[in-house]
Write a protein that holds these residues in place. Structure first.
Motif, mmCIF file in Angstrom:
data_model
loop_
_atom_site.group_PDB
_atom_site.id
_atom_site.type_symbol
_atom_site.label_atom_id
_atom_site.label_comp_id
_atom_site.label_asym_id
_atom_site.label_seq_id
_atom_site.Cartn_x
_atom_site.Cartn_y
_atom_site.Cartn_z
ATOM 1 N N GLN A 316 9.085 58.528 -0.048
ATOM 2 C CA GLN A 316 9.203 59.911 0.438
ATOM 3 C C GLN A 316 10.451 60.597 -0.123
ATOM 4 O O GLN A 316 11.291 61.108 0.606
ATOM 5 C CB GLN A 316 9.181 59.943 1.964
ATOM 6 N N ILE A 317 10.522 60.595 -1.445
ATOM 7 C CA ILE A 317 11.627 61.210 -2.171
ATOM 8 C C ILE A 317 11.164 62.558 -2.721
ATOM 9 O O ILE A 317 10.048 62.695 -3.214
ATOM 10 C CB ILE A 317 12.079 60.282 -3.317
ATOM 11 N N THR A 333 16.525 62.586 -1.023
ATOM 12 C CA THR A 333 15.928 62.382 0.290
ATOM 13 C C THR A 333 17.045 62.411 1.316
ATOM 14 O O THR A 333 18.231 62.347 0.960
ATOM 15 C CB THR A 333 15.109 61.083 0.362
ATOM 16 N N GLU A 347 22.465 62.690 2.696
ATOM 17 C CA GLU A 347 21.493 62.882 1.628
ATOM 18 C C GLU A 347 21.745 61.810 0.579
ATOM 19 O O GLU A 347 22.899 61.454 0.305
ATOM 20 C CB GLU A 347 21.669 64.269 1.003
ATOM 21 N N ASN A 362 13.485 71.633 -3.693
ATOM 22 C CA ASN A 362 13.932 70.573 -2.798
ATOM 23 C C ASN A 362 14.646 71.141 -1.583
ATOM 24 O O ASN A 362 14.536 70.620 -0.469
ATOM 25 C CB ASN A 362 14.862 69.610 -3.538
#
Length: 413
Positions: A316-317, A333, A347, A362
């Protein structure tokens, strides 16, 4: 300028030392008491140095901090070239000098108040000859080889942590190599003033600006960088009354450091290890990776292979890049908040092919991920008005004392 260390004020320094060691692979490099009022542990990974202090009594400055705020970052220390000039600029702009400049053990240091309860310790190291540096390195190596050696009180400056530690030996390649950036949250209407403060006193400059808005909430952000580009310091303010930035400000009882981005050279392996160690991360929905595949245009040629994309999705990046430089990838992530309150988090970031800046894609994905966590907590409700125009000083409510802040010992993540 560069970051020397980050100082956390917590309720149990030893417990949080153990958390950083067991969860993120840090090493313990120092343990001491400034006096009979405060205990401090120092941990390090790569070029990252964290001091963790907890109170022994109500005479401790840590106790005073924790009366008004949950555990978090109290001091970001910088190595600077001209300490006296910065202190004079701080005085000229009304900043409080908490410790005046003083010379100690070959370096000068001072401490100034910054935004909210945040402080900045400033350290100016005396230039050393090559022979002196080598002798210092030999002495430090001998000290590190002495098992269990602690930094004792007579070695400490009068500030509340020991001499800067920059060359502690790492016995294995650390997952965490350095600090990429540090993010400050300020109240609605304070962004421009905070930006001006860092420009005028610390000689930062504006690099990037964002406005992130969804149907639920919004924020404004400006990325500040030091004059030598070694320190990146984004500053956020809420742009809606139920923004995640406003939730942070309410829970933190004011402005403060929201998160620290830690650099790694292999984010897939690092996150897999951290998850195995019990660290919890924000979730990313599967639809994100469906959209990412469409944007990448896989399986055509691209810096990310199909197999690597699968590993990225498994961990889950988030992935971002500029279309003009598709090789320069930004992979990120984010942990869940590490303390009881939804305030501070980490982070983890990897920059490939010298990727620079902050990917807006992002940034938005992070914003939406935190919104999902807000909805789980019941702290985010859709409001029909206010998004985008909110933020004047007169629009802010006085939230008052939030009362009991909870246990704030290391949790199970």
């Amino acid at each position: 300028m560069k970051i020397d260390r980050i100082h956390f004020y917590v309720e149990d320094a030893k417990a949080w030392r153990d958390w950083f060691v067991s969860k993120l692979g840090f090493q313990t490099v120092a343990s001491y008491s400034r006096d009979r009022y405060t205990d401090t542990e120092v941990v390090k990974s790569g070029f990252v140095c964290f001091a963790l202090s907890s109170p022994r009594s109500h005479f401790s400055p840590v106790w005073q901090f924790l009366r008004h705020h949950p555990p978090g970052v109290a001091d970001v220390a910088f190595v600077v070239e001209d300490l006296e000039a910065i202190v004079q600029r701080a005085i000229a702009h009304g900043a409080k000098v908490l410790h005046p400049p003083q010379l100690q053990q070959g370096y000068k240091w001072s401490k100034i108040s910054a935004w909210g309860s945040l402080a900045h310790t400033l350290i100016e190291r005396r230039q050393e000859t090559g022979d002196r540096r080598q002798e210092k390195a030999r002495k430090q190596k001998r000290a590190e080889e002495t098992e269990g050696e602690k930094i004792t009180n007579h070695q400490l400056p009068t500030t509340h942590y020991p001499l800067p530690i920059t060359n502690a030996t790492q016995h294995a390649l650390p997952s965490i190599m350095g600090i990429d950036h540090i993010v400050l949250n300020v109240a609605a209407g304070d962004l421009e003033t905070a930006v001006a403060w860092y420009k005028e006193i610390l000689d930062f400059r504006s690099q990037q600006a964002f406005t992130i808005q969804t149907d639920r909430s919004a924020l404004h952000s400006q990325v500040m960088v030091s004059s030598n580009s070694c320190v990146q310091f984004p500053i956020n303010q809420p742009a809606s009354p139920n923004s995640q930035i406003q939730e942070f400000l309410d829970c933190n009882q004011g402005a403060g450091i929201q998160h620290i981005a830690l650099k790694t050279s292999n984010i897939i392996e690092a996150i897999a290890q951290f998850r195995n160690n019990g660290v919890s991360f924000l979730s990313v929905p599967p639809t994100y990776y469906t959209q990412l595949k469409q944007r990448l245009g896989l399986p055509i040629s691209f810096p990310i292979s199909v197999d690597e994309l699968q590993a990225i999705a498994q961990q889950q990046i988030l992935v971002d890049w500029q279309d003009s430089h598709p090789d320069a990838l930004l992979l990120q992530t984010f942990t869940q908040p590490i303390f009881t309150q939804p305030t501070f988090f980490f982070e983890i970031i990897e920059r490939r092919s010298q990727a620079t800046g902050f990917g807006e894609g992002n940034f938005r994905a992070l914003f939406e991920a935190i919104e999902r966590e807000q909805m789980k907590r019941g702290s985010l409700q859709v409001r029909e008005s206010g998004i985008g125009s909110w933020g004047d000083k007169g629009d802010k409510e006085d939230k008052g004392d939030k009362g009991d802040k909870g246990d704030n010992l290391p949790n199970s993540q």
